[in-house]
Design a protein around this motif. Structure first.
Motif, PDB file in Angstrom:
ATOM      1  N   GLN A 523       9.016  -2.422   0.872  1.00 21.98           N
ATOM      2  CA  GLN A 523       7.639  -1.954   1.062  1.00 21.98           C
ATOM      3  C   GLN A 523       7.336  -0.849   0.058  1.00 21.98           C
ATOM      4  O   GLN A 523       8.204  -0.036  -0.270  1.00 21.98           O
ATOM      5  CB  GLN A 523       7.437  -1.415   2.486  1.00 21.98           C
ATOM      6  N   SER A 524       6.084  -0.839  -0.412  1.00 17.97           N
ATOM      7  CA  SER A 524       5.664   0.213  -1.351  1.00 17.97           C
ATOM      8  C   SER A 524       5.281   1.464  -0.569  1.00 17.97           C
ATOM      9  O   SER A 524       4.550   1.399   0.418  1.00 17.97           O
ATOM     10  CB  SER A 524       4.487  -0.268  -2.193  1.00 17.97           C
ATOM     11  N   ILE A 525       5.780   2.633  -0.990  1.00 22.18           N
ATOM     12  CA  ILE A 525       5.484   3.905  -0.305  1.00 22.18           C
ATOM     13  C   ILE A 525       5.013   4.916  -1.342  1.00 22.18           C
ATOM     14  O   ILE A 525       5.395   4.854  -2.510  1.00 22.18           O
ATOM     15  CB  ILE A 525       6.733   4.429   0.432  1.00 22.18           C
ATOM     16  N   PRO A 526       4.119   5.884  -0.953  1.00 24.30           N
ATOM     17  CA  PRO A 526       3.661   6.926  -1.898  1.00 24.30           C
ATOM     18  C   PRO A 526       4.766   7.956  -2.150  1.00 24.30           C
ATOM     19  O   PRO A 526       5.613   8.198  -1.297  1.00 24.30           O
ATOM     20  CB  PRO A 526       2.480   7.552  -1.161  1.00 24.30           C
ATOM     21  N   ARG A 527       4.726   8.581  -3.328  1.00 26.35           N
ATOM     22  CA  ARG A 527       5.717   9.608  -3.653  1.00 26.35           C
ATOM     23  C   ARG A 527       5.035  10.673  -4.530  1.00 26.35           C
ATOM     24  O   ARG A 527       3.904  10.499  -4.993  1.00 26.35           O
ATOM     25  CB  ARG A 527       6.909   9.019  -4.389  1.00 26.35           C
ATOM     26  N   ASN A 528       5.713  11.790  -4.722  1.00 25.85           N
ATOM     27  CA  ASN A 528       5.155  12.888  -5.518  1.00 25.85           C
ATOM     28  C   ASN A 528       4.973  12.468  -6.973  1.00 25.85           C
ATOM     29  O   ASN A 528       5.775  11.689  -7.493  1.00 25.85           O
ATOM     30  CB  ASN A 528       6.081  14.104  -5.454  1.00 25.85           C
ATOM     31  N   PRO A 529       3.909  13.033  -7.634  1.00 28.07           N
ATOM     32  CA  PRO A 529       3.697  12.675  -9.049  1.00 28.07           C
ATOM     33  C   PRO A 529       4.793  13.251  -9.937  1.00 28.07           C
ATOM     34  O   PRO A 529       5.405  14.269  -9.626  1.00 28.07           O
ATOM     35  CB  PRO A 529       2.333  13.296  -9.364  1.00 28.07           C
TER      36      PRO A 529
END
Length: 561
Positions: A523-529
């Motif tokens: 699954q795709s998850i958000p992360r820090n830039p």
């Protein structure tokens, strides 16, 4: 049970001993402590059935001990034979006591069974003693009559046991009649009786083997030469004569008129016995060679006899392996019909043909060895080489079948073509020989046609697979998804927890349970830039030396500065 099924009389005797010990303890019928005082079992003593068990197991223990002595490798010697007959007398004594107690305390059926048991024991004793054949015959006939009557009544298990006892007693009855002179049994019929199985037949088999050994010793006196390929080799050792005569008698069963009706298992057993007999003959010949000394003429005769016996042994080994090949071919042809049988693969036939090639090569080398080679030896050696070519063609055919079953079309096609050429060459060579082997010629013609048909099939199958390869590849690619999970019509259990519906499937259908997706999909998850500090190397920072703390130096440190 307890060893009788496999003829392990020592194990059965140990079981009877342990059973008697338990019975004596449970009945508190021991024979005193310290000094042995025997307590007799009589009608007044028998208050329950376990007292009858005491007498029965004592008789069985004595009988099994006698049968154990009978099974010695070289047979019982004079002292052991006296002990054996003594144990059988003990078994007869206890069996008679058992019959009398059952007549007094048991019902009519039990009394009849005990009477038949005692008659059988009496017959076995007389049978072993080689005397009073008419009395032994009466005992066996009375026991058989009782078991025949008892086999008509009772439950099914008892009826089966009684019929088995009747079948076991029948050979002993026929042999007693043969000894008395009331029956004209042939040697082959006696051998057929000796092939039957059962604990009651072991004494009969031992007696029959002794009679056959005596008959062979008498016949071996007339066997002075061994004939092979037109050669005559003198046989001086009596043991060698007996072994060769035994092997020749067994060969008659394989090549006689009744050979076609003989089951395959019995044929294999006969081949094993022939192999053992010829090996015994070769061992006697080699022991004679070791003790021959410097007599060159005797050594030449013994070497020739050893070579001839070894060649006949090689021929029988080839025949046995050909029989194994025919069995494997029949199983390979019907392997899809009989699901319970072990599946025969083409690789097994390849292994058998490897053995045949080795056997023919060894036989050809054995016959062609020697200084004085006669035309018969050369012709026999060439025949072995010719059969080796035929075996090589058949081996190549089944090797191609194994490649075909593995899906390797190119290799299978090439091997079928090679097998076809080998079969064609072998056929041409067989046609040029004077003594044509019709069975081998017919087999090679069939092989030639099968090679041609299978090569066409492999060629067509390979072309079809090449034509369908792009289509199959596109189908496989179309099912690939980025999530890594193929789309399925049915839902998993974790997706329908609010519905009472089985996720395992039917019990008679082998299907994968639809409980959940495993392994789980990514699954795709958000992360820090990600921050890339590119200006760090381009900045000129001010000097900070004036702000740094300076170390105070003393007088001595200044000198060393």
């Amino acid at each position: 049970m307890h060893g009788l099924r496999h003829g392990d009389y020592a194990r059965y005797r140990r079981y009877c001993t342990a059973r008697l010990r338990r019975l004596y303890k449970s009945l508190k019928f021991t024979h005193g402590r310290g000094k042995y005082t025997r307590r007799a079992v009589n009608e007044s003593t028998v208050t329950e059935v376990r007292y009858l068990h005491l007498v029965l197991y004592t008789a069985e223990r004595a009988w099994s001990h006698a049968m154990e002595k009978r099974q010695l490798l070289d047979g019982p010697n004079a002292k052991q034979r006296i002990y054996l007959i003594g144990r059988l007398r003990k078994a007869v004594k206890w069996a008679d006591l058992f019959s009398r107690l059952c007549a007094a305390k048991g019902d009519s059926r039990t009394s009849l069974e005990a009477e038949a048991y005692a008659s059988c024991m009496n017959g076995l004793l007389l049978f072993e003693q080689d005397r009073n054949w008419d009395t032994a015959l009466k005992n066996f006939i009375s026991a058989r009559a009782v078991y025949e009557e008892l086999g008509k009544y009772g439950d099914l298990e008892n009826q089966v046991l009684c019929h088995e006892r009747v079948e076991e007693l029948e050979p002993s009855v026929r042999y007693c009649r043969h000894k008395i002179g009331e029956s004209n049994l042939k040697t082959s019929e006696l051998l057929q009786i000796g092939e039957m199985e059962g604990p009651a037949l072991d004494l009969f088999k031992a007696k029959l083997e002794a009679a056959m050994a005596e008959a062979r010793s008498q016949q071996a006196a007339s066997l002075t030469e061994f004939h092979w390929l037109g050669h005559r080799f003198p046989i001086s050792n009596a043991k060698t004569r007996v072994s060769i005569l035994k092997a020749q008698e067994l060969e008659k069963d394989l090549h006689g008129p009744a050979a076609d009706s003989l089951p395959v298992e019995k044929k294999l057993a006969v081949f094993d016995k022939i192999y053992t007999a010829y090996q015994e003959a070769r061992s006697f010949i080699r022991s004679d060679l070791a003790s021959a000394g410097d007599a060159d003429s005797v050594k030449d005769d013994l070497n020739g006899l050893d070579k001839a016996v070894g060649a006949v042994l090689g021929q029988r080994t080839i025949e046995r392996n050909q029989l194994l090949v025919s069995i494997a071919k029949s199983k390979l042809a019907r392997r899809r019909d009989d699901k319970n049988e072990k599946v025969t693969k083409p690789e097994e036939l390849v292994r058998l043909y490897d053995l045949l090639l080795q056997n023919t090569g060894d036989l050809s080398d054995l016959v062609s060895s020697g200084r004085d080679r006669k035309p018969e030896d050369v012709a026999f050696s060439e025949d072995c080489v010719l059969h080796g070519v035929a075996f090589r063609a058949q081996r190549c055919f089944y090797l191609a079948k194994s490649y075909s079953s593995a899906g390797k079309r190119t290799e299978a096609y090439a091997l079928y073509c090679h097998a076809r050429s080998l079969a064609e060459n072998a056929l041409k060579k067989f046609e040029t020989t004077m003594d044509t082997d019709e069975a081998m010629t017919k087999e090679l013609k069939t092989l030639y046609n099968e090679c041609r048909a299978n090569s066409c099939i492999e060629h067509a199958t390979g072309i079809m697979e090449d034509e369908k390869a792009p289509e199959n590849l596109s189908k496989k690619i179309s099912t690939i998804s980025l999530s890594g999970v193929e789309k399925k019509a049915e839902k998993f259990l974790v997706e329908k927890l609010d519905v009472y519906e089985s996720a395992v499937g039917e019990s008679n259908v082998k299907s994968v349970p639809c409980i959940g997706v495993f392994p789980p999909a990514f699954q795709s998850i958000p992360r820090n830039p990600i921050v890339l500090d590119l200006a760090y190397n381009c900045i000129d920072f001010p000097s900070l030396e004036n702000r740094m703390k300076k170390d105070k130096m003393g007088f001595i440190s200044r000198l060393w500065r």
